[in-house]
Design a protein around this motif. Sequence first.
Motif, mmCIF file in Angstrom:
data_model
loop_
_atom_site.group_PDB
_atom_site.id
_atom_site.type_symbol
_atom_site.label_atom_id
_atom_site.label_comp_id
_atom_site.label_asym_id
_atom_site.label_seq_id
_atom_site.Cartn_x
_atom_site.Cartn_y
_atom_site.Cartn_z
ATOM 1 N N MET A 62 24.433 88.202 49.651
ATOM 2 C CA MET A 62 25.128 88.756 48.490
ATOM 3 C C MET A 62 24.687 88.064 47.198
ATOM 4 S SD MET A 62 28.962 89.312 49.970
ATOM 5 C CE MET A 62 29.300 90.455 48.640
ATOM 6 N N ASP A 63 23.579 87.341 47.285
ATOM 7 C CA ASP A 63 23.012 86.649 46.119
ATOM 8 C C ASP A 63 24.019 85.658 45.516
ATOM 9 O OD1 ASP A 63 20.934 86.050 44.408
ATOM 10 O OD2 ASP A 63 21.532 87.526 42.901
ATOM 11 N N GLY A 139 19.097 73.432 50.240
ATOM 12 C CA GLY A 139 17.802 73.135 49.628
ATOM 13 C C GLY A 139 16.680 73.969 50.194
ATOM 14 N N VAL A 140 16.685 74.145 51.525
ATOM 15 C CA VAL A 140 15.637 74.930 52.185
ATOM 16 C C VAL A 140 15.766 76.403 51.818
ATOM 17 C CG1 VAL A 140 14.753 75.716 54.412
ATOM 18 C CG2 VAL A 140 15.342 73.304 54.086
ATOM 19 N N MET A 141 16.978 76.956 51.894
ATOM 20 C CA MET A 141 17.174 78.387 51.653
ATOM 21 C C MET A 141 17.030 78.742 50.171
ATOM 22 S SD MET A 141 20.191 79.397 54.356
ATOM 23 C CE MET A 141 19.792 81.132 54.231
ATOM 24 N N ALA A 142 17.381 77.797 49.283
ATOM 25 C CA ALA A 142 17.267 78.056 47.843
ATOM 26 C C ALA A 142 15.920 77.594 47.288
ATOM 27 C CB ALA A 142 18.397 77.352 47.105
ATOM 28 N N LYS A 143 15.096 76.987 48.154
ATOM 29 C CA LYS A 143 13.801 76.438 47.738
ATOM 30 C C LYS A 143 13.979 75.512 46.531
ATOM 31 C CE LYS A 143 11.273 80.462 49.485
ATOM 32 N NZ LYS A 143 10.347 81.581 49.164
ATOM 33 N N ALA A 144 14.918 74.586 46.689
ATOM 34 C CA ALA A 144 15.273 73.671 45.601
ATOM 35 C C ALA A 144 14.165 72.653 45.353
ATOM 36 C CB ALA A 144 16.581 72.947 45.927
ATOM 37 N N SER A 145 14.141 72.117 44.148
ATOM 38 C CA SER A 145 13.148 71.110 43.769
ATOM 39 C C SER A 145 13.555 69.746 44.322
ATOM 40 C CB SER A 145 13.050 71.032 42.243
ATOM 41 O OG SER A 145 14.267 70.540 41.702
ATOM 42 N N PRO A 146 12.602 68.790 44.353
ATOM 43 C CA PRO A 146 12.945 67.437 44.823
ATOM 44 C C PRO A 146 14.069 66.790 44.020
ATOM 45 C CG PRO A 146 10.567 67.723 44.725
ATOM 46 C CD PRO A 146 11.159 68.934 44.086
#
Length: 528
Positions: A62-63, A139-146
């Motif tokens: 659902m974003d 972090g993995v699903m949102a492709k978060a930065s370090p």
Amino acid sequence: MRQVWTLTRMQLGSAFDFLNMKRSKNLKKNISVTTILVLGFLLFAFLSGTYSFIMAIALKSMDLLDVLPGLFMAVTCLMILVTSIYKVKGVLFGFKDYDIVMSLPMKSWVVVASRLMLLYLINMVFVLAILVPNYIIYGVMAKASPVFYVLSMVSLLFIPIIPIIIASILGVILAVISAGFKHSNAIHTILMFAATLLVILLSFQMQSENQIAEFGTLIRDKMVVVYPLAGWYLKGIIQSDILSYTAFLVVSILALIVFSIIVGRYFKWMNTVISARRTTSKYKVKELKTSGQLKALYLKEAKRYFSCTIYLLNTSIGLVLMLVGVIALVFLKSDQIEQILNIPEAAGMLKEMVPYLMSFMVSLVAITASSISLEGKNIWILKSAPVPAKTILAAKISLSLSMTIPASILTSLLAGIGLKMGVLDFLLTLALPISYCYLTAVLGLVINLKLPMLEWKNETVVVKQSAASMMGSLGGFLTVGIPIALLFMVNGINVMALGYGTVVVVLLISGILQVYLNKNGAKLIARL
């Protein structure tokens, strides 16, 4: 700060004696206890990660994935708040070594800060288990930065501070109000049961992905309104807003310092009030009544059980949930049950699952897994008493059975009426939980005799954080999990044969453990 850390380290070593590996007389046993606790922590983290993953999938569809960190922070803060309120009396105030600690050459605020630090370290275990898996999944699903990982991991150290302070304030207010009353423990127990049931009932409202998303968003938004620091925290880790993030850290630290100083000023007065005991002038000399050994020991166990809020709450919440759940079945129709669970033909499935669900709840009631440890330094009284070890252990088993069996019988009757069970279904619903009542009682006692924790200054450590209590709950969980796994994994399995077969096996194992206690109980108690 050096005095604060020194005093905290001393208290931590006293509360968790098995951590002192170098000074341990039984290194092998302490390593085993530590291993068990680590495995328990990893299991809790795994369950938290699994739940976080399910929530993340629903929110991402659902974003609304950014809701996830705020939701789990809210859950963590609520958990700290609820579980810390009853720890305040015993950890921060009214602790057993109060006279010794206050005789040390240090200011009151140092003592307060060290006690808060002890409470903080205990809660950090749950913070790490809940939030670290959540951060990784987000972090993995949102492709978060370090930067997200760095900021979020650092924030772990500061998240518990404000909830602990709020819990301490509420705990002090509650303790002061109830101090001097004859049934002060009942107030604590009722409030804790109410808070726990509220959290569980809210979780049952999430039946679909849309509801999960709506619930998560609502909790996150309410959290930000009620607790402004949560908004700064979320802006910091999600949007990399360094100013908001710094404000969150600084305010948390300042709040801890200010709270320690204020409480330190009134620390002695608060301890005096909280430690007060109710007295009465209506004492009358009556005829002295005597009773048999077993009855006297049973009454002693019952008095101990009902006088300790954390002991009662931790070991009876399963029975309360079991009873509440079945009462709901009595008043709900089949179509309503299916609508609530969002599962077609759920009412029919419940007839098969209810005995196992009840057995699972009963297996969580590990009363005997802490009963030996709670004797503490007074264990010598039982060891020197002219009472057979068999009678001592029978009293502890009897208390457990007197709590679990009546609740199981009542719940079984209600389930039979609510689900309109046949004779065989009803007998299984009655027999299976009762067999687990016996298994849980004798298994918990064996575990506690093997893994005693007699050196403690706070009952919370024994009931919630000892290896024996954890093993008692996990042991029952695993024994119930095996037949449930067979029920789902084996196609075409005969449900009745599996159920009654499980009853026979559970009673057989319980009988073997009982024989072991009868033969070796005296030796095991003598070694304590």
